[in-house]
Design an enzyme around this catalytic site. Structure first.
Site, PDB file in Angstrom:
ATOM      1  N   LYS A 168      20.617  99.728  75.285  1.00  0.00           N
ATOM      2  CA  LYS A 168      19.909 100.266  74.377  1.00  0.00           C
ATOM      3  C   LYS A 168      20.037  99.712  73.019  1.00  0.00           C
ATOM      4  CE  LYS A 168      20.801 104.384  71.344  1.00  0.00           C
ATOM      5  NZ  LYS A 168      21.659 103.839  70.557  1.00  0.00           N
ATOM      6  N   ASN A 169      21.527  99.496  72.863  1.00  0.00           N
ATOM      7  CA  ASN A 169      21.707  98.790  71.491  1.00  0.00           C
ATOM      8  C   ASN A 169      21.553  97.321  71.421  1.00  0.00           C
ATOM      9  OD1 ASN A 169      22.619 101.322  70.677  1.00  0.00           O
ATOM     10  ND2 ASN A 169      24.681 100.777  70.523  1.00  0.00           N
TER      11      ASN A 169
ATOM     12  N   CYS B  63      21.485 109.542  64.932  1.00  0.00           N
ATOM     13  CA  CYS B  63      22.448 110.479  65.326  1.00  0.00           C
ATOM     14  C   CYS B  63      23.228 110.729  63.884  1.00  0.00           C
ATOM     15  CB  CYS B  63      23.274 110.090  66.418  1.00  0.00           C
ATOM     16  SG  CYS B  63      22.768 110.250  68.091  1.00  0.00           S
TER      17      CYS B  63
ATOM     18  N   ARG C 280      26.780 107.225  56.849  1.00  0.00           N
ATOM     19  CA  ARG C 280      26.252 106.054  57.344  1.00  0.00           C
ATOM     20  C   ARG C 280      25.734 105.276  56.302  1.00  0.00           C
ATOM     21  NH1 ARG C 280      23.991 107.340  63.561  1.00  0.00           N
ATOM     22  NH2 ARG C 280      24.844 105.139  63.638  1.00  0.00           N
TER      23      ARG C 280
ATOM     24  N   ASP D  73      30.984 105.153  71.318  1.00  0.00           N
ATOM     25  CA  ASP D  73      29.984 105.689  72.087  1.00  0.00           C
ATOM     26  C   ASP D  73      30.377 106.110  73.491  1.00  0.00           C
ATOM     27  OD1 ASP D  73      28.392 104.904  69.934  1.00  0.00           O
ATOM     28  OD2 ASP D  73      27.530 103.368  70.808  1.00  0.00           O
TER      29      ASP D  73
ATOM     30  N   ARG E  54      16.831 109.560  73.930  1.00  0.00           N
ATOM     31  CA  ARG E  54      16.718 108.553  73.129  1.00  0.00           C
ATOM     32  C   ARG E  54      17.486 107.258  73.744  1.00  0.00           C
ATOM     33  NH1 ARG E  54      20.032 109.470  68.506  1.00  0.00           N
ATOM     34  NH2 ARG E  54      19.682 107.113  68.391  1.00  0.00           N
TER      35      ARG E  54
HETATM   36  C1  UD1 Z   1      26.108 100.772  66.277  1.00  0.00           C
HETATM   37  C2  UD1 Z   1      25.522 101.504  67.297  1.00  0.00           C
HETATM   38  C3  UD1 Z   1      26.290 102.914  67.485  1.00  0.00           C
HETATM   39  C4  UD1 Z   1      27.743 102.790  67.603  1.00  0.00           C
HETATM   40  C5  UD1 Z   1      28.242 101.791  66.438  1.00  0.00           C
HETATM   41  C6  UD1 Z   1      29.658 101.674  66.340  1.00  0.00           C
HETATM   42  C7  UD1 Z   1      23.387 100.716  67.265  1.00  0.00           C
HETATM   43  C8  UD1 Z   1      21.688 100.968  67.137  1.00  0.00           C
HETATM   44  N1  UD1 Z   1      24.272 101.574  67.260  1.00  0.00           N
HETATM   45  O1  UD1 Z   1      25.795 101.664  65.070  1.00  0.00           O
HETATM   46  O2  UD1 Z   1      25.626 103.401  68.970  1.00  0.00           O
HETATM   47  O3  UD1 Z   1      28.172 103.950  67.669  1.00  0.00           O
HETATM   48  O4  UD1 Z   1      27.647 100.696  66.280  1.00  0.00           O
HETATM   49  O5  UD1 Z   1      30.277 100.775  67.586  1.00  0.00           O
HETATM   50  O6  UD1 Z   1      23.752  99.534  67.715  1.00  0.00           O
HETATM   51  N2  UD1 Z   1      29.757 100.862  57.730  1.00  0.00           N
HETATM   52  C9  UD1 Z   1      29.943 100.826  56.379  1.00  0.00           C
HETATM   53  N3  UD1 Z   1      28.847 100.036  55.596  1.00  0.00           N
HETATM   54  C10 UD1 Z   1      27.857  99.595  56.457  1.00  0.00           C
HETATM   55  C11 UD1 Z   1      27.712  99.791  57.856  1.00  0.00           C
HETATM   56  C12 UD1 Z   1      28.702 100.500  58.391  1.00  0.00           C
HETATM   57  O7  UD1 Z   1      30.882 101.391  55.819  1.00  0.00           O
HETATM   58  O8  UD1 Z   1      27.285  98.812  55.675  1.00  0.00           O
HETATM   59  C13 UD1 Z   1      30.686 101.909  58.509  1.00  0.00           C
HETATM   60  C14 UD1 Z   1      30.117 102.902  59.321  1.00  0.00           C
HETATM   61  O9  UD1 Z   1      29.981 104.164  58.463  1.00  0.00           O
HETATM   62  C15 UD1 Z   1      31.169 103.342  60.249  1.00  0.00           C
HETATM   63  C16 UD1 Z   1      31.383 101.779  60.823  1.00  0.00           C
HETATM   64  O10 UD1 Z   1      31.234 100.924  59.710  1.00  0.00           O
HETATM   65  O11 UD1 Z   1      32.231 103.880  60.111  1.00  0.00           O
HETATM   66  C17 UD1 Z   1      31.001 101.174  62.168  1.00  0.00           C
HETATM   67  O12 UD1 Z   1      29.333 101.172  61.696  1.00  0.00           O
HETATM   68  P1  UD1 Z   1      28.224 100.292  62.373  1.00  0.00           P
HETATM   69  O13 UD1 Z   1      29.048  99.352  63.389  1.00  0.00           O
HETATM   70  O14 UD1 Z   1      27.450  99.607  61.481  1.00  0.00           O
HETATM   71  O15 UD1 Z   1      27.498 101.252  63.260  1.00  0.00           O
HETATM   72  P2  UD1 Z   1      25.777 101.018  63.706  1.00  0.00           P
HETATM   73  O16 UD1 Z   1      25.434  99.832  63.546  1.00  0.00           O
HETATM   74  O17 UD1 Z   1      25.249 102.007  62.757  1.00  0.00           O
END
Ligand code: UD1
Length: 429
Positions: A22-23, A117, A122, A306, A398
């Site tokens: 998925k990701n 989710c 985020r 996850d 999803r």
């Molecule tokens: C992706 C995955 C999700 C998984 C997550 C962590 C997808 C579509 N989703 O989500 O299933 O749970 O990785 O493995 O691939 N953060 C910041 N600033 C940013 C971006 C992130 O502070 O600009 C923080 C977030 O709040 C969180 C952490 O970094 O605490 C990790 O987030 P991130 O790795 O970016 O998750 P996603 O890419 O949204």
């Protein structure tokens, strides 16, 4: 209302084939917008987030067709530069990848702030930081991210303050078209980062080092089409490992890359589950009681967030007290209230959950609040005594392809029913 009805207490036996990740696909589909040519993508999971992405690409003018149920062709040659539909975008977290893809393709993007989710705060500050290094001006107004490149796309050196899957992929998407060498430091290392980079390379990009924390990207003026096959989903595989660990039994998980699963299999081995490596398959045998353990979620190659709800469901049935520490998301224990309805004894304090194991869970009416919470409740229902009725299953759809059918093939008593809200096996009177 669609519900899953599970009559628990049946061990799982047989084989299950894991679908595409998925990701990975959620990064690869928008990456196809950078390509002026036909991208043939194989091993595409048929999940609702993919359908949503394809609707968005279709809206932007890409030509899309399925060659067979899991092979997709995307031709973005005659893409129009339009603003993506706000309501479509809000439904999906990964919609933020359109910022990187459209900046790379057209030099500007207007994209709704993402949905998906609800796991807590985020932010996208690390995405923004990376785009700014590449020359972008970013502004958020009325729920829309406005990104532009007043002097064009340029290469640069990005040092992420935080390891972020989304920021690493998003900035990589824009950087593949930025002239010169872009370096991403403190990049995320998840298998799907490598998969998106491999996809881009097979379409003509030049990305090196994905899978390490330093990614080097040499921009190319144009990307042609090509063929690419998506990696298997490590979290789907981990979910089946958790399911058989909860119910007992002996299953084989086919079409996987065992290396990607080591962060998960190491924990289940510690918990007394037997895991036998068979090249691109794993045999999982749970014939002994589950041993308690502690789990801390971390970026790859740590234990994935996850898989946190799913392993929590299994640890409810272990031989003692386990502690789970969630270090990625602020709000990832919302499923605990639902597990408590099934007899689980879990105390949550901030980002820590203490699970006191119980001899058995009992079926109950429960509701999935997000994708992996839903998977955890399915696992709990499969192990519980008596029927469980699970609502909120659109979250599960999803991210899991044919979860119900796959579990039924393993001998689970689980079905999908579509009934009025008021009809329930739990209704009194
Ligand atoms: C992706 C995955 C999700 C998984 C997550 C962590 C997808 C579509 N989703 O989500 O299933 O749970 O990785 O493995 O691939 N953060 C910041 N600033 C940013 C971006 C992130 O502070 O600009 C923080 C977030 O709040 C969180 C952490 O970094 O605490 C990790 O987030 P991130 O790795 O970016 O998750 P996603 O890419 O949204």
């Amino acid at each position: 209302m669609i519900k899953y009805v599970i009559n628990g207490g049946k061990p799982l036996y047989g084989s299950v084939t894991i679908s595409g990740a998925k990701n990975a696909v959620l990064g690869i589909i928008p990456a196809a917008l950078l390509v002026e040519g036909v991208c043939r993508i194989e091993n595409v999971p048929r999940i609702s987030d993919v359908s949503l992405w394809l609707d968005i690409l279709n809206f932007l003018g890409a030509k899309i067709r399925f060659i067979n149920p899991t092979t997709l062709e995307i031709d973005s040659t005659s893409l129009r530069q339009v603003e993506p539909n706000y309501d479509m975008m809000r439904k999906m977290r990964a919609s933020y990848y359109l910022i990187g893809a459209l900046l790379g393709r057209f030099g500007s993007a207007r994209v709704a702030m993402p949905g998906g989710c609800d796991l807590g705060d985020r932010p996208i500050d690390q995405h923004v930081k990376g785009f700014q290094v590449l020359g972008a001006e970013i502004d958020v107004r009325s729920g829309i991210v406005h990104a532009s490149l007043p002097s064009g796309l340029r290469s640069g050196h990005v040092y992420f303050d935080k390891v972020s899957v989304g920021a690493t992929i998003n900035v990589m998407l824009a950087a593949v078209r930025a002239p010169g060498l872009t370096v991403l430091e403190n990049a995320a290392k998840e298998p799907h980062i490598v998969d998106v980079a491999n996809f881009l390379n097979s379409m003509g990009a030049d990305v090196r080092g994905a899978g390490t924390d330093v990614i080097k990207i040499r921009g190319v003026p144009k990307m042609r089409g090509g063929i690419y096959s998506i990696i298997p989903d490590q979290i789907e595989a981990g979910t089946f490992i958790a399911a058989v660990s909860a119910t007992g039994g002996d299953i084989t998980i086919d079409n996987i890359i065992p290396k990607h699963l080591e962060c998960i299999t190491a924990k289940f081995t510690e918990m007394g589950v037997t895991i036998i490596d068979k090249d691109d398959a794993l045999q999982i045998i749970r014939d002994k009681p589950i041993i308690r353990t502690n789990v801390k979620t971390l970026p790859y190659p740590g234990f994935p967030t996850d898989m946190q709800p799913q392993i929590a469901a299994v640890l409810c049935l272990a031989n003692g007290t386990s502690v789970i520490t969630e270090s990625i998301w602020d709000n990832r224990f919302r499923y605990v209230d639902e597990l408590r309805r099934m007899g689980a004894q879990i105390q949550v304090d901030g980002k820590t959950a203490v699970i006191d194991a119980v001899p058995s869970l009992t079926g109950a009416p429960v509701c999935a609040c997000d994708l992996r919470a839903g998977a955890a409740l399915v696992i709990a229902g499969l192990a519980a005594k008596g029927p469980t009725e699970l609502t909120g299953v659109h979250h599960i759809e999803r991210g899991y392809e044919n979860l119900v059918e796959k579990l039924r093939m393993l001998g689970a008593d689980i079905s999908v029913i579509d009934t009025p809200d008021t009809e329930s096996v739990f209704r009194v009177g």
